[in-house]
Design an enzyme around this catalytic site. Structure first.
Site, PDB file in Angstrom:
ATOM      1  N   GLU B  59       0.819  -1.208   0.000  1.00 42.45           N
ATOM      2  CA  GLU B  59       0.000   0.000   0.000  1.00 42.45           C
ATOM      3  C   GLU B  59       0.856   1.263   0.000  1.00 42.45           C
ATOM      4  O   GLU B  59       0.564   2.220  -0.710  1.00 42.45           O
ATOM      5  CB  GLU B  59      -0.940   0.011   1.216  1.00 42.45           C
ATOM      6  CG  GLU B  59      -2.156  -0.891   1.068  1.00 42.45           C
ATOM      7  CD  GLU B  59      -1.844  -2.375   1.261  1.00 42.45           C
ATOM      8  OE1 GLU B  59      -0.715  -2.708   1.656  1.00 42.45           O
ATOM      9  OE2 GLU B  59      -2.743  -3.201   1.006  1.00 42.45           O
ATOM     10  N   HIS B 128      -9.955  -6.847   9.139  1.00 39.85           N
ATOM     11  CA  HIS B 128     -10.549  -6.467   7.856  1.00 39.85           C
ATOM     12  C   HIS B 128     -11.884  -5.754   8.030  1.00 39.85           C
ATOM     13  O   HIS B 128     -12.631  -5.610   7.081  1.00 39.85           O
ATOM     14  CB  HIS B 128     -10.821  -7.707   6.994  1.00 39.85           C
ATOM     15  CG  HIS B 128      -9.620  -8.511   6.678  1.00 39.85           C
ATOM     16  ND1 HIS B 128      -8.963  -9.286   7.596  1.00 39.85           N
ATOM     17  CD2 HIS B 128      -8.926  -8.655   5.512  1.00 39.85           C
ATOM     18  CE1 HIS B 128      -7.931  -9.889   7.024  1.00 39.85           C
ATOM     19  NE2 HIS B 128      -7.882  -9.519   5.763  1.00 39.85           N
TER      20      HIS B 128
END
Lengths: 81, 323, 366
Positions: B59, B128
């Site tokens: 990321e 998540h």
């Protein structure tokens, strides 16, 4: 039982139900329930009170005869003889 | 036209890619796999690998690359799989994208759009499932959007790409399957909050994945003759406090619903704004319904218990109304 | 921790004066137990607790007057550890008044000290202020005393009723020959202490009719009708010193006439002695009034909010009555219904009264 004594019992019973009653205002020849604001519950309690103090039976069929204070006194006098 | 939220996101990106050669999509699994939530299905075939770019699991790297591309004149859409993973890219977003206009004395701007999924409700456990929108809404220099309807999913991307500064868009994972009508005129702004249901007794203020829950709660409350106004913040930074104040002047009571954790939540910010701007209109303490302060559990019943639910919202409203 | 708050004992009550605690800290209490006596503007009421628990702290002292909703005492639930008592601010805690209520009070010139609070946590809300500005601000000091207070309470409840409830009125003459004969026969063998009154039959008939017409039985609250599961009939009892009170006889439909008569006798006695229970004050789901004793032919009553109906009975009197083509003499009572048009329509009201009339023709089934 003397008439005076009987009257005292009846008035005391009445006053236990309707404490605002002033004895001197009660006219013996006028319908009692017009002079004192008694509904049917009060009336029943009044008769229950007399029944308990004087040990007299008062059948419902006799209610019609008990209109004035005088009627009540006469009725009780006869019963107590 | 009836469509899903997912399809609305897909159409929005498709239109942007088709209309402007500077737009490209980059992120994990956006190409061959068609997007983690299938929002870019068929894009690789349609637009080619130059414009639909699968990235490594990095990321920090690919968000940084997006910033570079934006500085170089492109209009990148960078997709991050979930807000949890986006924390790896916080340095790029906060220290670089949000700060460059300021640091360069206005010489550079970063016309970058970062999209990411957020929220719980699909049993994906504590790594998540979180809602960290408020982390981004804290930072000056970026705009933060939370489309909660089909129209916003379709309409917000265009103005986000047109914005000269970085825009972060949060798509709640439970909304992708939401179905609804897309009217012919779906264009919308990225500046205002919206009243999703008018009411007079209490303002339910929410955004994103909690909007359907707030609407369900309002429906239940209506059955008890409590008229709840539901406000969808839509834009989490900068907040449209004028819409909030107008609602509070009418209802005098507010319950804020936010899937983030209570402490330091976006709900807390909204409550602070209400206290600052609407104090003399308040007829009850402001309440909030947030997630329990635990990592979001995996087990279904535990997960449900940890999140805001219509029942909790109804209970909070009753309390605010003294019922 | 359970907070025991001062309950509202009727639409016209917004505060109460604690007269006496019947429990002390450490006492175990059972749901329904009388724990305190509270003086409302109408009567001294035995207040019942609504849950089991152990009394932890008594927060209001006898003699204090507090608004409805004030926490009177804290209790621990059965099994809950008696934790440290929460720290309480010194005496006279600051009264919660919402900012919006303060603003509104200033606009309306309302004295906030005189406003009864109904908001969350006992806070004074805009609505409280607006209600107070509606009804208070008497130019000179009103006559004080119990009778004046009760007059005020009745005024508030009845004004609210006539302001909010769109009443409709229906009446129906009910032949009483069967019921009177049945009652005379039933009482014939009974000692005077267990004799029945017509009122018991009337109450039972009303309860039975309500079963088929639930829209007359319950509360209208927050813009909607909440039907009641049972018929708790408020019996309008006039007090000798003036005024009126209408406490409930619970579950009238499920009680025998003998039981009803005992309950009625007891209720009237206690109402006049000023010793009613809180559930009797707050539970009535409909009211029955009987002014026939005072000699009127019919009564069209004012509904006691949040109830939605009131049934009235007039005097039982002999009237000419056409029956099978012949005029006879019949004892008749006029039964009337005042009902809330937001909840029911005249059509249903008419069917209700017809049902009541028919039930009175079958006294043996009551």
């Amino acid at each position: 039982m003397e008439e005076q004594e009987l009257r005292a019992v009846v008035v005391a019973t009445l006053k236990s139900i309707a404490p605002e009653v002033d004895e001197s205002d009660l006219r013996p020849d006028r319908p009692l329930r017009n002079q004192v604001d008694l509904d049917s519950m009060d009336w029943l309690n009044f008769l229950i009170g007399l029944h308990e103090k004087l040990k007299v039976e008062i059948p419902e069929a006799d209610y019609a005869r008990l209109v004035t204070l005088g009627d009540v006194l006469d009725y009780l006098k006869a019963k107590l003889k | 036209m009836k469509m899903t939220y997912r399809e609305a996101v897909r159409q929005a990106m498709h239109e942007a890619l088709a209309a402007d050669p500077r737009v490209f999509l980059m992120g994990e699994d956006v190409g061959k796999y068609g997007g983690t939530y299938a929002c870019s299905k068929g894009f690789l075939e349609a637009f080619g690998p130059e414009r639909i770019r699968d990235t490594p699991l990095s990321e920090l790297g690919f968000v940084g690359a997006g910033i570079g591309a934006a500085l170089g004149g492109m209009r990148p859409i960078v997709e991050v799989m979930t807000v949890n993973f986006s924390l790896l890219a916080l340095d790029q977003i906060v220290n670089t994208a949000a700060a460059l206009r300021h640091m360069s004395g206005g010489q550079f701007s970063v016309p970058l759009v970062v999209r990411m999924a957020t929220g719980a409700g699909r049993q994906l456990a504590a790594q998540h499932s979180h809602s960290l929108e408020n982390w981004y809404a804290h930072v000056p220099g970026i705009k933060v959007l939370a489309p909660a309807t089909i129209i916003d999913a379709r309409g917000m991307l265009g103005p986000a790409l047109a914005d000269p500064d970085p825009v972060v868009i949060f798509e709640h994972a439970l909304l992708y399957n939401l179905e609804g009508e897309l009217p012919d005129d779906w264009r919308c702004d990225i500046a205002t909050a919206a009243v999703r249901r008018a009411g007079t007794d209490v303002s339910l203020i929410t955004y994103g994945g909690s909007l359907p829950k707030a609407l369900a709660a309002a429906e239940q409350l209506a059955a008890e003759s409590i008229s709840a106004e539901v406000i969808d913040l839509r834009v989490l930074r900068p907040l449209d406090t004028a819409t909030l104040a107008a609602s509070l002047r009418k209802t005098h009571k507010a319950v804020v619903v936010d899937e983030g954790w209570k402490s330091g939540s976006l709900a807390a910010e909204v409550m602070a704004c209400i206290a600052e701007q609407c104090f003399f209109d308040l007829d009850a303490p402001v309440a909030r319904v947030c997630s329990e302060e635990v990592p979001i559990p995996y087990a279904k019943h535990m997960e449900e218990a940890a999140l805001p639910q219509p029942g909790k919202i109804v209970a909070a409203v009753r309390q605010v109304l003294g019922k | 921790m359970i907070e025991f708050k001062l309950p509202s004992l009727g639409a016209d009550m917004d505060e109460g004066k604690l007269l006496e605690w019947k429990v002390s800290p450490g006492d175990t209490v059972k749901k329904g137990q009388v724990v305190a006596i509270v003086d409302t503007s109408k009567a001294a009421v035995d207040v019942e607790i609504w849950c089991d628990g152990v009394v932890q702290e008594l927060l209001v002292q006898p003699g204090e007057t507090v608004p409805v909703g004030t926490v009177l005492a804290t209790l621990t639930a059965p099994g809950e550890a008696a934790g440290a008592a929460p720290v309480r601010p010194e005496a006279m805690p600051r009264r919660p008044i919402t900012p919006a209520a303060r603003k509104r009070a200033k606009e309306l010139g309302v004295d906030l000290d005189a406003v009864a609070a109904t908001g969350p946590g006992g806070a004074v809300t805009i609505e409280d202020v607006e209600r107070a500005s509606d009804i208070v601000s008497p130019p000179e000091a009103p006559p004080q005393g119990k009778a004046a207070e009760m007059r005020k309470a009745i005024a508030a409840a009845m004004s609210r009723s006539k302001r909010e409830i769109p009443h409709y009125y229906l009446s129906e003459p009910v032949p009483m020959r069967c019921a009177s004969a049945w009652l005379a026969k039933a009482n014939e063998g009974r000692p005077i202490t267990t004799r029945l009154l017509m009122a018991a039959l009337q109450l039972k008939a009303v309860a039975r009719a309500l079963k088929r017409f639930p829209e007359m039985n319950g509360f209208f609250r927050d813009g909607a009708f909440q039907p009641a599961a049972a018929a708790h009939i408020g019996v309008a009892i006039s007090l000798r010193q003036g005024g009126l009170i209408a406490p409930a006889i619970h579950d009238v439909g499920d009680k025998s006439l003998e039981q009803l008569m005992r309950d009625l006798t007891d209720l009237v006695k206690r109402a006049r002695a000023g010793s009613l229970r809180s559930s009797e004050m707050s539970d009535p789901t409909i009211t029955v009034t009987n002014l026939g004793e005072q000699g009127v032919a019919a009564v069209y009553g004012v509904i006691y909010p949040p109830q939605v109906a009131l049934v009235g009975f007039g005097r039982i009197s002999e009237r000419p009555w056409a029956e099978n083509g012949v005029v006879t003499v019949m004892p008749v009572v006029t039964a009337s219904l005042a009902a809330d048009h937001r909840v029911s329509d005249g059509h249903r009201g008419a069917l209700f009264l017809a049902e009541l009339r028919d039930l009175m023709q079958q006294p043996e089934s009551l």
